[in-house]
Design a protein around this motif. Structure first.
Motif, short mmCIF file in Angstrom:
data_model
loop_
_atom_site.label_atom_id
_atom_site.label_comp_id
_atom_site.label_asym_id
_atom_site.label_seq_id
_atom_site.Cartn_x
_atom_site.Cartn_y
_atom_site.Cartn_z
N PHE A 165 24.36 41.64 44.76
CA PHE A 165 23.65 40.60 43.96
C PHE A 165 23.69 41.12 42.24
O PHE A 165 22.94 42.28 42.28
CB PHE A 165 22.26 40.54 44.32
N PRO A 166 24.15 40.50 41.37
CA PRO A 166 24.25 41.26 40.00
C PRO A 166 23.05 41.09 39.41
O PRO A 166 22.27 40.39 39.52
CB PRO A 166 25.29 40.38 39.39
N ALA A 167 22.64 42.21 38.58
CA ALA A 167 21.73 42.79 37.58
C ALA A 167 22.03 42.47 36.41
O ALA A 167 21.13 41.77 35.51
CB ALA A 167 21.04 44.01 37.90
N PHE A 168 23.18 43.06 35.76
CA PHE A 168 23.70 42.69 34.51
C PHE A 168 24.87 43.25 34.56
O PHE A 168 25.61 43.63 35.64
CB PHE A 168 22.88 43.47 33.54
N TYR A 169 25.85 43.25 33.49
CA TYR A 169 27.22 43.62 33.51
C TYR A 169 27.40 44.44 32.22
O TYR A 169 26.83 44.11 31.25
CB TYR A 169 28.16 42.30 33.59
N ASP A 170 28.59 45.29 32.46
CA ASP A 170 28.59 46.25 31.34
C ASP A 170 30.34 46.08 31.17
O ASP A 170 30.88 46.40 31.89
CB ASP A 170 28.39 47.79 31.90
N GLY A 171 30.59 45.59 30.02
CA GLY A 171 31.89 45.47 29.49
C GLY A 171 32.04 45.84 28.09
O GLY A 171 30.96 46.16 27.26
N HIS A 172 33.19 46.12 27.64
CA HIS A 172 33.47 46.62 26.35
C HIS A 172 33.09 45.44 25.23
O HIS A 172 34.02 44.45 25.13
CB HIS A 172 34.89 47.11 26.02
N ILE A 173 32.10 46.06 24.27
CA ILE A 173 31.90 44.80 22.96
C ILE A 173 32.11 45.69 22.03
O ILE A 173 31.35 46.94 21.89
CB ILE A 173 30.74 44.33 23.41
N ILE A 174 32.68 45.29 20.82
CA ILE A 174 32.70 45.97 19.43
C ILE A 174 31.57 45.39 18.53
O ILE A 174 31.60 44.01 18.67
CB ILE A 174 34.08 45.55 18.98
N VAL A 175 30.83 46.11 17.96
CA VAL A 175 29.99 45.60 17.13
C VAL A 175 30.07 46.20 15.74
O VAL A 175 30.60 47.44 15.58
CB VAL A 175 28.33 46.11 17.39
N PHE A 176 30.04 45.42 14.61
CA PHE A 176 30.52 46.00 13.42
C PHE A 176 29.72 45.57 12.23
O PHE A 176 29.26 44.02 12.40
CB PHE A 176 31.94 45.95 13.14
N LYS A 177 29.36 46.19 11.29
CA LYS A 177 28.75 45.62 10.01
C LYS A 177 29.60 44.82 9.21
O LYS A 177 30.70 45.03 8.81
CB LYS A 177 28.18 46.83 9.23
N LYS A 178 29.49 43.37 9.04
CA LYS A 178 30.16 42.67 8.33
C LYS A 178 30.32 43.09 6.79
O LYS A 178 29.39 43.53 6.30
CB LYS A 178 29.78 41.20 8.33
N GLY A 179 31.46 42.59 6.05
CA GLY A 179 31.30 43.10 4.73
C GLY A 179 32.19 44.30 4.60
O GLY A 179 32.34 44.58 3.37
N VAL A 180 32.39 45.37 5.34
CA VAL A 180 32.84 46.52 5.13
C VAL A 180 34.46 46.44 5.09
O VAL A 180 35.06 47.12 4.41
CB VAL A 180 32.41 47.55 6.37
N SER A 181 34.94 45.72 6.16
CA SER A 181 36.40 45.63 6.27
C SER A 181 36.83 44.06 6.44
O SER A 181 36.42 43.49 7.38
CB SER A 181 37.03 46.29 7.37
N ALA A 182 37.44 43.46 5.33
CA ALA A 182 37.87 41.89 5.55
C ALA A 182 38.77 42.10 6.68
O ALA A 182 38.92 40.84 7.19
CB ALA A 182 38.37 41.65 3.96
#
Length: 379
Positions: free
Chosen positions: A117-134
Protein backbone atom coordinates in the motif's frame (compact mmCIF):
# COMPACT_ATOMS: atom_id res chain seq x y z
CA UNK A 1 17.61 9.22 3.85
CA UNK A 2 16.47 11.97 6.21
CA UNK A 3 18.07 10.75 9.44
CA UNK A 4 16.72 11.48 12.90
CA UNK A 5 17.88 9.82 16.11
CA UNK A 6 14.49 9.25 17.62
CA UNK A 7 11.60 6.86 17.71
CA UNK A 8 8.04 8.18 17.76
CA UNK A 9 5.35 6.04 19.32
CA UNK A 10 1.79 7.08 18.64
CA UNK A 11 -0.73 5.33 20.90
CA UNK A 12 -4.46 5.96 20.57
CA UNK A 13 -6.74 5.08 23.47
CA UNK A 14 -8.69 2.26 21.89
CA UNK A 15 -8.88 -1.44 22.45
CA UNK A 16 -7.07 -3.50 19.81
CA UNK A 17 -3.64 -2.56 18.53
CA UNK A 18 -1.97 -2.50 15.11
CA UNK A 19 1.77 -1.90 15.20
CA UNK A 20 3.51 -0.23 12.23
CA UNK A 21 7.26 0.03 11.60
CA UNK A 22 8.20 3.03 9.44
CA UNK A 23 11.26 4.98 8.33
CA UNK A 24 11.71 8.42 9.90
CA UNK A 25 11.29 10.19 6.59
CA UNK A 26 9.62 13.63 6.60
CA UNK A 27 7.23 12.38 3.93
CA UNK A 28 5.42 10.25 6.54
CA UNK A 29 5.53 12.69 9.47
CA UNK A 30 1.84 13.38 8.80
CA UNK A 31 1.01 10.05 10.43
CA UNK A 32 2.41 11.35 13.73
CA UNK A 33 1.14 14.93 13.52
CA UNK A 34 -1.28 15.39 16.42
CA UNK A 35 -3.07 18.24 14.65
CA UNK A 36 -3.79 16.10 11.59
CA UNK A 37 -4.68 13.11 13.81
CA UNK A 38 -4.74 10.68 10.88
CA UNK A 39 -5.87 7.64 12.88
CA UNK A 40 -8.48 9.35 15.09
CA UNK A 41 -11.52 8.02 13.22
CA UNK A 42 -10.17 4.49 12.86
CA UNK A 43 -11.86 1.90 15.05
CA UNK A 44 -8.70 0.40 16.57
CA UNK A 45 -5.54 1.57 18.26
CA UNK A 46 -2.55 2.24 16.00
CA UNK A 47 1.07 2.33 17.17
CA UNK A 48 3.12 4.13 14.52
CA UNK A 49 6.88 3.83 15.12
CA UNK A 50 9.41 5.80 13.09
CA UNK A 51 13.13 5.04 13.15
CA UNK A 52 16.09 6.51 11.25
CA UNK A 53 17.22 4.42 8.29
CA UNK A 54 20.37 3.28 10.12
CA UNK A 55 18.18 1.61 12.77
CA UNK A 56 15.22 0.78 10.58
CA UNK A 57 16.96 -1.79 8.37
CA UNK A 58 17.95 -3.84 11.42
CA UNK A 59 14.44 -3.63 12.86
CA UNK A 60 12.97 -4.65 9.51
CA UNK A 61 15.07 -7.82 9.48
CA UNK A 62 14.02 -8.58 13.05
CA UNK A 63 10.36 -8.03 12.20
CA UNK A 64 10.65 -10.43 9.26
CA UNK A 65 11.89 -13.08 11.66
CA UNK A 66 8.84 -12.54 13.87
CA UNK A 67 10.35 -10.19 16.46
CA UNK A 68 8.99 -6.83 17.54
CA UNK A 69 5.32 -7.64 17.19
CA UNK A 70 4.88 -5.53 14.05
CA UNK A 71 1.89 -6.04 11.78
CA UNK A 72 2.84 -3.62 9.00
CA UNK A 73 6.27 -2.53 7.76
CA UNK A 74 7.32 0.28 5.45
CA UNK A 75 9.78 -0.32 2.60
CA UNK A 76 10.83 1.03 -0.82
CA UNK A 77 9.39 -1.16 -3.54
CA UNK A 78 12.50 -1.42 -5.70
CA UNK A 79 14.63 -2.84 -2.89
CA UNK A 80 12.44 -5.26 -0.99
CA UNK A 81 9.16 -6.12 -2.70
CA UNK A 82 10.40 -9.03 -4.82
CA UNK A 83 12.39 -10.71 -2.07
CA UNK A 84 9.61 -10.25 0.51
CA UNK A 85 7.02 -11.77 -1.80
CA UNK A 86 9.28 -14.59 -3.00
CA UNK A 87 10.07 -15.43 0.63
CA UNK A 88 6.34 -15.41 1.48
CA UNK A 89 6.80 -12.72 4.13
CA UNK A 90 4.02 -10.43 2.88
CA UNK A 91 0.31 -11.12 2.86
CA UNK A 92 -1.71 -10.10 -0.25
CA UNK A 93 -3.88 -6.96 -0.05
CA UNK A 94 -7.21 -6.09 -1.66
CA UNK A 95 -7.68 -2.30 -1.46
CA UNK A 96 -8.96 -0.31 -4.45
CA UNK A 97 -5.74 0.31 -6.39
CA UNK A 98 -7.70 1.75 -9.33
CA UNK A 99 -7.88 5.01 -7.37
CA UNK A 100 -4.10 5.46 -7.57
CA UNK A 101 -2.46 7.91 -9.94
CA UNK A 102 -0.72 6.51 -12.99
CA UNK A 103 2.68 4.93 -12.53
CA UNK A 104 2.24 3.88 -8.90
CA UNK A 105 1.06 0.30 -9.42
CA UNK A 106 4.45 -1.12 -10.45
CA UNK A 107 6.01 -1.04 -6.98
CA UNK A 108 3.00 -2.53 -5.18
CA UNK A 109 2.26 -5.56 -7.37
CA UNK A 110 3.97 -8.89 -7.85
CA UNK A 111 2.62 -11.83 -9.88
CA UNK A 112 -0.49 -9.73 -10.66
CA UNK A 113 -1.41 -9.43 -6.97
CA UNK A 114 -1.30 -6.45 -4.64
CA UNK A 115 1.27 -6.81 -1.88
CA UNK A 116 1.85 -3.22 -0.78
CA UNK A 117 0.00 0.00 0.00
CA UNK A 118 1.79 3.21 -1.11
CA UNK A 119 2.67 5.86 1.46
CA UNK A 120 4.39 8.34 -0.89
CA UNK A 121 6.67 8.29 -3.91
CA UNK A 122 10.21 9.47 -4.58
CA UNK A 123 11.10 10.48 -8.12
CA UNK A 124 13.56 12.92 -9.65
CA UNK A 125 12.31 16.52 -9.52
CA UNK A 126 14.37 19.53 -10.56
CA UNK A 127 13.76 22.72 -8.55
CA UNK A 128 15.28 26.00 -9.72
CA UNK A 129 15.10 29.68 -8.92
CA UNK A 130 13.54 31.55 -11.80
CA UNK A 131 15.36 34.48 -13.34
CA UNK A 132 18.86 33.01 -13.05
CA UNK A 133 18.88 31.28 -16.43
CA UNK A 134 16.48 32.13 -19.24
CA UNK A 135 17.46 28.86 -20.87
CA UNK A 136 16.36 26.82 -17.86
CA UNK A 137 13.28 29.00 -17.27
CA UNK A 138 12.04 27.72 -20.62
CA UNK A 139 11.85 24.22 -19.10
CA UNK A 140 9.47 25.17 -16.28
CA UNK A 141 6.93 22.34 -15.92
CA UNK A 142 8.59 20.45 -18.75
CA UNK A 143 10.90 17.50 -19.33
CA UNK A 144 14.62 18.04 -19.71
CA UNK A 145 17.25 15.71 -21.16
CA UNK A 146 20.12 14.75 -18.80
CA UNK A 147 22.80 16.20 -21.11
CA UNK A 148 20.87 19.47 -21.35
CA UNK A 149 20.67 19.60 -17.56
CA UNK A 150 24.43 19.07 -17.30
CA UNK A 151 25.08 21.85 -19.83
CA UNK A 152 22.79 24.37 -18.13
CA UNK A 153 23.91 23.47 -14.61
CA UNK A 154 27.62 23.79 -15.36
CA UNK A 155 27.28 26.92 -17.52
CA UNK A 156 24.43 28.92 -15.96
CA UNK A 157 24.54 27.76 -12.32
CA UNK A 158 28.26 27.15 -11.79
CA UNK A 159 28.96 26.93 -8.07
CA UNK A 160 25.25 27.34 -7.31
CA UNK A 161 23.67 23.95 -7.96
CA UNK A 162 23.54 20.70 -6.05
CA UNK A 163 23.16 17.01 -6.70
CA UNK A 164 22.66 14.40 -3.97
CA UNK A 165 25.94 12.50 -4.20
CA UNK A 166 26.52 11.19 -0.67
CA UNK A 167 27.65 7.57 -0.60
CA UNK A 168 24.20 6.48 0.62
CA UNK A 169 22.35 8.39 -2.14
CA UNK A 170 24.50 8.41 -5.25
CA UNK A 171 23.28 5.41 -7.27
CA UNK A 172 19.67 6.54 -7.50
CA UNK A 173 20.74 10.19 -7.86
CA UNK A 174 22.98 9.25 -10.80
CA UNK A 175 20.52 6.78 -12.33
CA UNK A 176 18.86 9.17 -14.85
CA UNK A 177 22.31 10.20 -16.09
CA UNK A 178 23.44 6.59 -16.48
CA UNK A 179 20.46 5.74 -18.64
CA UNK A 180 20.52 6.39 -22.36
CA UNK A 181 18.03 6.06 -25.20
CA UNK A 182 18.56 3.56 -28.02
CA UNK A 183 16.01 3.22 -30.83
CA UNK A 184 13.51 5.14 -28.73
CA UNK A 185 13.88 2.88 -25.68
CA UNK A 186 15.55 3.83 -22.42
CA UNK A 187 18.43 1.46 -21.71
CA UNK A 188 18.97 0.58 -18.08
CA UNK A 189 21.75 -0.95 -16.02
CA UNK A 190 19.32 -3.76 -15.23
CA UNK A 191 17.85 -5.85 -18.03
CA UNK A 192 14.28 -7.06 -17.80
CA UNK A 193 15.35 -10.38 -16.29
CA UNK A 194 17.35 -8.64 -13.59
CA UNK A 195 20.84 -9.25 -14.97
CA UNK A 196 23.42 -6.50 -15.34
CA UNK A 197 24.36 -5.14 -18.75
CA UNK A 198 27.98 -4.77 -19.82
CA UNK A 199 29.74 -1.87 -18.14
CA UNK A 200 31.18 -0.24 -21.26
CA UNK A 201 27.73 0.89 -22.45
CA UNK A 202 27.37 3.08 -19.35
CA UNK A 203 30.92 4.33 -18.82
CA UNK A 204 30.42 7.50 -20.85
CA UNK A 205 27.18 8.24 -19.02
CA UNK A 206 28.81 7.87 -15.60
CA UNK A 207 31.67 10.15 -16.66
CA UNK A 208 29.10 12.79 -17.67
CA UNK A 209 27.44 12.61 -14.25
CA UNK A 210 30.80 12.84 -12.48
CA UNK A 211 31.61 15.98 -14.49
CA UNK A 212 28.97 17.81 -12.44
CA UNK A 213 31.12 17.67 -9.30
CA UNK A 214 33.65 20.34 -10.27
CA UNK A 215 30.94 22.92 -11.04
CA UNK A 216 28.56 22.08 -8.19
CA UNK A 217 28.51 23.48 -4.68
CA UNK A 218 31.52 22.28 -2.66
CA UNK A 219 30.90 19.11 -0.68
CA UNK A 220 28.17 17.48 -2.76
CA UNK A 221 29.86 14.13 -2.18
CA UNK A 222 28.49 14.45 1.38
CA UNK A 223 25.05 15.78 0.40
CA UNK A 224 21.90 13.86 1.25
CA UNK A 225 18.30 15.08 1.47
CA UNK A 226 18.89 17.50 4.33
CA UNK A 227 21.93 19.15 2.78
CA UNK A 228 20.30 19.60 -0.63
CA UNK A 229 17.16 21.09 0.93
CA UNK A 230 19.22 23.36 3.17
CA UNK A 231 21.27 24.64 0.23
CA UNK A 232 18.09 25.69 -1.59
CA UNK A 233 16.48 27.22 1.50
CA UNK A 234 19.61 29.24 2.30
CA UNK A 235 19.90 30.31 -1.35
CA UNK A 236 23.33 28.71 -1.59
CA UNK A 237 21.95 26.68 -4.48
CA UNK A 238 19.55 28.05 -7.07
CA UNK A 239 19.22 24.67 -8.78
CA UNK A 240 18.82 21.23 -7.21
CA UNK A 241 17.70 17.73 -8.05
CA UNK A 242 15.70 16.27 -5.19
CA UNK A 243 13.08 13.61 -4.52
CA UNK A 244 9.43 14.40 -5.04
CA UNK A 245 8.85 13.17 -1.48
CA UNK A 246 11.01 16.03 -0.15
CA UNK A 247 8.95 18.83 -1.70
CA UNK A 248 6.44 19.05 1.14
CA UNK A 249 9.21 19.39 3.72
CA UNK A 250 10.99 22.13 1.74
CA UNK A 251 7.72 23.97 1.14
CA UNK A 252 6.92 23.95 4.86
CA UNK A 253 10.28 25.60 5.62
CA UNK A 254 10.40 27.95 2.63
CA UNK A 255 7.30 28.37 0.46
CA UNK A 256 7.97 27.10 -3.05
CA UNK A 257 5.98 29.85 -4.72
CA UNK A 258 5.92 31.39 -8.19
CA UNK A 259 9.59 32.33 -7.83
CA UNK A 260 10.59 28.70 -8.37
CA UNK A 261 10.35 26.45 -11.39
CA UNK A 262 9.99 22.67 -11.53
CA UNK A 263 10.87 20.05 -14.09
CA UNK A 264 11.79 16.39 -14.36
CA UNK A 265 14.29 14.40 -16.39
CA UNK A 266 13.40 12.39 -19.48
CA UNK A 267 15.12 9.38 -17.91
CA UNK A 268 13.79 9.93 -14.38
CA UNK A 269 13.21 7.13 -11.93
CA UNK A 270 10.34 6.92 -9.46
CA UNK A 271 9.62 4.50 -6.64
CA UNK A 272 6.73 4.04 -4.24
CA UNK A 273 7.52 3.78 -0.55
CA UNK A 274 5.02 1.26 0.71
CA UNK A 275 3.36 -0.31 3.69
CA UNK A 276 3.24 -4.09 3.59
CA UNK A 277 1.22 -6.49 5.75
CA UNK A 278 3.44 -9.14 7.30
CA UNK A 279 2.37 -12.72 6.81
CA UNK A 280 3.22 -13.27 10.49
CA UNK A 281 0.65 -10.70 11.67
CA UNK A 282 -2.20 -11.95 13.85
CA UNK A 283 -4.25 -8.84 13.00
CA UNK A 284 -4.68 -9.22 9.25
CA UNK A 285 -8.40 -8.44 9.19
CA UNK A 286 -7.93 -5.19 11.11
CA UNK A 287 -4.95 -4.25 8.91
CA UNK A 288 -7.13 -4.67 5.82
CA UNK A 289 -9.66 -2.35 7.47
CA UNK A 290 -6.88 0.17 8.10
CA UNK A 291 -5.77 0.18 4.46
CA UNK A 292 -9.39 0.70 3.37
CA UNK A 293 -9.63 3.56 5.88
CA UNK A 294 -6.44 5.22 4.57
CA UNK A 295 -7.44 4.81 0.92
CA UNK A 296 -9.32 8.10 0.57
CA UNK A 297 -8.58 11.56 -0.80
CA UNK A 298 -9.18 13.37 2.52
CA UNK A 299 -6.38 11.50 4.29
CA UNK A 300 -4.25 11.58 1.15
CA UNK A 301 -4.45 15.38 1.08
CA UNK A 302 -3.35 15.60 4.72
CA UNK A 303 -0.39 13.29 4.09
CA UNK A 304 0.58 15.28 0.99
CA UNK A 305 1.12 18.34 3.21
CA UNK A 306 4.28 16.55 4.33
CA UNK A 307 5.20 14.40 1.34
CA UNK A 308 4.16 16.76 -1.44
CA UNK A 309 3.06 13.68 -3.41
CA UNK A 310 -0.70 12.99 -3.55
CA UNK A 311 -1.49 9.38 -4.36
CA UNK A 312 -5.05 9.36 -5.67
CA UNK A 313 -6.58 10.63 -8.88
CA UNK A 314 -9.39 12.47 -7.09
CA UNK A 315 -7.20 14.24 -4.52
CA UNK A 316 -7.28 18.00 -5.06
CA UNK A 317 -3.75 19.23 -4.36
CA UNK A 318 -2.83 22.30 -6.38
CA UNK A 319 0.80 23.19 -5.75
CA UNK A 320 3.39 24.83 -8.05
CA UNK A 321 5.07 21.45 -8.60
CA UNK A 322 1.85 19.55 -9.42
CA UNK A 323 2.42 19.58 -13.19
CA UNK A 324 6.01 18.38 -12.75
CA UNK A 325 4.64 15.48 -10.68
CA UNK A 326 2.24 14.62 -13.49
CA UNK A 327 5.15 14.53 -15.94
CA UNK A 328 7.21 12.43 -13.53
CA UNK A 329 4.48 9.83 -13.09
CA UNK A 330 3.83 9.73 -16.83
CA UNK A 331 7.44 9.30 -17.95
CA UNK A 332 9.46 7.83 -15.06
CA UNK A 333 10.90 4.38 -15.61
CA UNK A 334 11.24 2.00 -12.65
CA UNK A 335 14.13 -0.34 -12.14
CA UNK A 336 13.20 -3.90 -13.10
CA UNK A 337 12.86 -6.18 -10.09
CA UNK A 338 15.89 -8.36 -9.39
CA UNK A 339 16.80 -10.95 -6.79
CA UNK A 340 18.92 -9.62 -3.92
CA UNK A 341 18.52 -6.01 -5.07
CA UNK A 342 19.87 -4.46 -1.83
CA UNK A 343 23.19 -6.30 -2.16
CA UNK A 344 23.58 -5.61 -5.89
CA UNK A 345 22.59 -1.97 -5.61
CA UNK A 346 25.00 -1.64 -2.70
CA UNK A 347 27.88 -2.39 -5.04
CA UNK A 348 26.66 0.23 -7.51
CA UNK A 349 26.47 2.82 -4.72
CA UNK A 350 30.01 1.96 -3.66
CA UNK A 351 31.66 2.10 -7.07
CA UNK A 352 29.73 5.04 -8.51
CA UNK A 353 30.77 6.98 -5.40
CA UNK A 354 34.40 6.02 -6.03
CA UNK A 355 34.10 7.40 -9.55
CA UNK A 356 32.42 10.63 -8.41
CA UNK A 357 35.06 11.27 -5.76
CA UNK A 358 37.94 10.51 -8.12
CA UNK A 359 39.11 7.31 -6.45
CA UNK A 360 38.60 5.49 -9.77
CA UNK A 361 37.77 6.53 -13.29
CA UNK A 362 34.33 5.66 -14.65
CA UNK A 363 35.56 2.69 -16.68
CA UNK A 364 37.34 1.03 -13.78
CA UNK A 365 34.51 1.71 -11.33
CA UNK A 366 31.74 0.18 -13.42
CA UNK A 367 33.91 -2.71 -14.60
CA UNK A 368 34.68 -3.73 -11.02
CA UNK A 369 31.09 -3.24 -9.87
CA UNK A 370 29.68 -5.34 -12.69
CA UNK A 371 32.32 -8.02 -12.21
CA UNK A 372 31.25 -8.45 -8.58
CA UNK A 373 27.55 -8.31 -9.41
CA UNK A 374 28.07 -10.87 -12.16
CA UNK A 375 29.74 -13.20 -9.66
CA UNK A 376 26.78 -12.69 -7.34
CA UNK A 377 24.38 -13.61 -10.16
CA UNK A 378 26.27 -16.82 -10.88
CA UNK A 379 26.59 -17.95 -7.27
Amino acid sequence: MFDRSFCFKRIDKMTQCIKILAVADPAVFAFDDEKLDIFSAFSHKVVFEMHPWSEYTKLLQLSLSGSGGYDIVMFPGHLFLKDLVDNKQLSPLDFNADKLRRGLAYDIKMHDRLYAFPAFYDGHIIVFKKGVSARLDAYDNKIIEPDTFIKLATEDFKGAFSVKAAASEIFTDALPFLRYTHNGTIQDIYTQDGLIEKADAFTQRLAAYCSLKDSALPGTDKFGNEEVASALIKDEAQLIITWSGQLGLIDRQMPLDEGYGFATLSTAWNVAWNFGLLESSCNKEICHELFDYLCCSDIDKKCALYSGTPLYKDTVFDRPWSKALDLLLEHAKPLPFADSSPAKNGLLYEYIYKAYTGQMDATQALSEAFLKIGAMERS
